[in-house]
Design a protein around this motif. Sequence first.
Motif, PDB file in Angstrom:
ATOM      1  N   SER A  32     -62.194  18.291  73.499  1.00  0.00           N
ATOM      2  CA  SER A  32     -62.807  18.991  74.639  1.00  0.00           C
ATOM      3  C   SER A  32     -62.809  18.107  75.880  1.00  0.00           C
ATOM      4  O   SER A  32     -62.470  18.556  76.978  1.00  0.00           O
ATOM      5  CB  SER A  32     -64.235  19.416  74.300  1.00  0.00           C
ATOM      6  OG  SER A  32     -64.230  20.367  73.267  1.00  0.00           O
ATOM      7  N   ALA A  46     -59.536  17.858  77.526  1.00  0.00           N
ATOM      8  CA  ALA A  46     -59.162  19.132  78.144  1.00  0.00           C
ATOM      9  C   ALA A  46     -59.947  19.395  79.430  1.00  0.00           C
ATOM     10  O   ALA A  46     -59.713  20.390  80.101  1.00  0.00           O
ATOM     11  CB  ALA A  46     -59.382  20.276  77.158  1.00  0.00           C
ATOM     12  N   THR A  67     -63.055  24.578  70.554  1.00  0.00           N
ATOM     13  CA  THR A  67     -62.253  24.519  71.774  1.00  0.00           C
ATOM     14  C   THR A  67     -60.947  25.243  71.503  1.00  0.00           C
ATOM     15  O   THR A  67     -60.254  24.924  70.543  1.00  0.00           O
ATOM     16  CB  THR A  67     -61.993  23.049  72.175  1.00  0.00           C
ATOM     17  OG1 THR A  67     -63.254  22.407  72.368  1.00  0.00           O
ATOM     18  CG2 THR A  67     -61.175  22.967  73.437  1.00  0.00           C
ATOM     19  N   PHE A  92     -57.228  26.806  73.082  1.00  0.00           N
ATOM     20  CA  PHE A  92     -56.222  26.716  74.135  1.00  0.00           C
ATOM     21  C   PHE A  92     -55.418  28.011  74.134  1.00  0.00           C
ATOM     22  O   PHE A  92     -54.883  28.422  73.099  1.00  0.00           O
ATOM     23  CB  PHE A  92     -55.313  25.511  73.906  1.00  0.00           C
ATOM     24  CG  PHE A  92     -56.056  24.207  74.048  1.00  0.00           C
ATOM     25  CD1 PHE A  92     -56.202  23.609  75.294  1.00  0.00           C
ATOM     26  CD2 PHE A  92     -56.630  23.607  72.941  1.00  0.00           C
ATOM     27  CE1 PHE A  92     -56.916  22.423  75.429  1.00  0.00           C
ATOM     28  CE2 PHE A  92     -57.334  22.419  73.070  1.00  0.00           C
ATOM     29  CZ  PHE A  92     -57.480  21.824  74.318  1.00  0.00           C
ATOM     30  N   VAL A 132     -57.994  25.975  78.736  1.00  0.00           N
ATOM     31  CA  VAL A 132     -58.957  25.687  77.686  1.00  0.00           C
ATOM     32  C   VAL A 132     -60.061  26.737  77.783  1.00  0.00           C
ATOM     33  O   VAL A 132     -60.481  27.124  78.882  1.00  0.00           O
ATOM     34  CB  VAL A 132     -59.536  24.252  77.800  1.00  0.00           C
ATOM     35  CG1 VAL A 132     -60.248  24.022  79.117  1.00  0.00           C
ATOM     36  CG2 VAL A 132     -60.453  23.951  76.638  1.00  0.00           C
ATOM     37  N   ASP A 141     -63.678  27.059  76.048  1.00  0.00           N
ATOM     38  CA  ASP A 141     -64.594  26.321  75.194  1.00  0.00           C
ATOM     39  C   ASP A 141     -65.823  27.170  74.887  1.00  0.00           C
ATOM     40  O   ASP A 141     -66.460  27.701  75.795  1.00  0.00           O
ATOM     41  CB  ASP A 141     -65.016  25.018  75.875  1.00  0.00           C
ATOM     42  CG  ASP A 141     -65.374  23.951  74.864  1.00  0.00           C
ATOM     43  OD1 ASP A 141     -64.493  23.138  74.542  1.00  0.00           O
ATOM     44  OD2 ASP A 141     -66.520  23.936  74.384  1.00  0.00           O
TER      45      ASP A 141
END
Length: 138
Positions: free
Chosen positions: A56, A59, A70, A72, A77, A79
């Motif tokens: 995280s 990112a 997390t 993608f 990203v 989260d």
Amino acid sequence: MALLATSLTAVHAAEARKAVLYKNPQCGCCEGYADYLRQNGFEVEVKPSNDLAEISRKAGVPADFQGCHTTFIDGYVVDGHVPVKIVEKLLTERPDVAGIALPGMPMGSPGMGGEKTEPFTVYALPKTGGEPAVYATE
């Protein structure tokens, strides 16, 4: 030419629907969020990891904005337990940000149990550090 453009658009849309979700190996609600994304048309690959905070952080997600997983998706990203409507907004608008986050594990959010007790505030994460800003509320 129109057929080629249509084909490329369809290929790009299919690519944008793939998600890679990193989660703590023992977390069950993360699997719930992966299932939620699948039910909403995403192809999700789940990768258990004991380095979630580091993933995280790399990112661009500040520690106090991190959720329990997390994800993608198409260069962004995502989260935490972000509602799919807000994920779709991100993928449609394509803002110049690292991604979005719903901090913590709010009750009633996608993949979590319980009832929603307050609006979910999702934050945009700037690419260059700086402070996250409200992106959407649901």
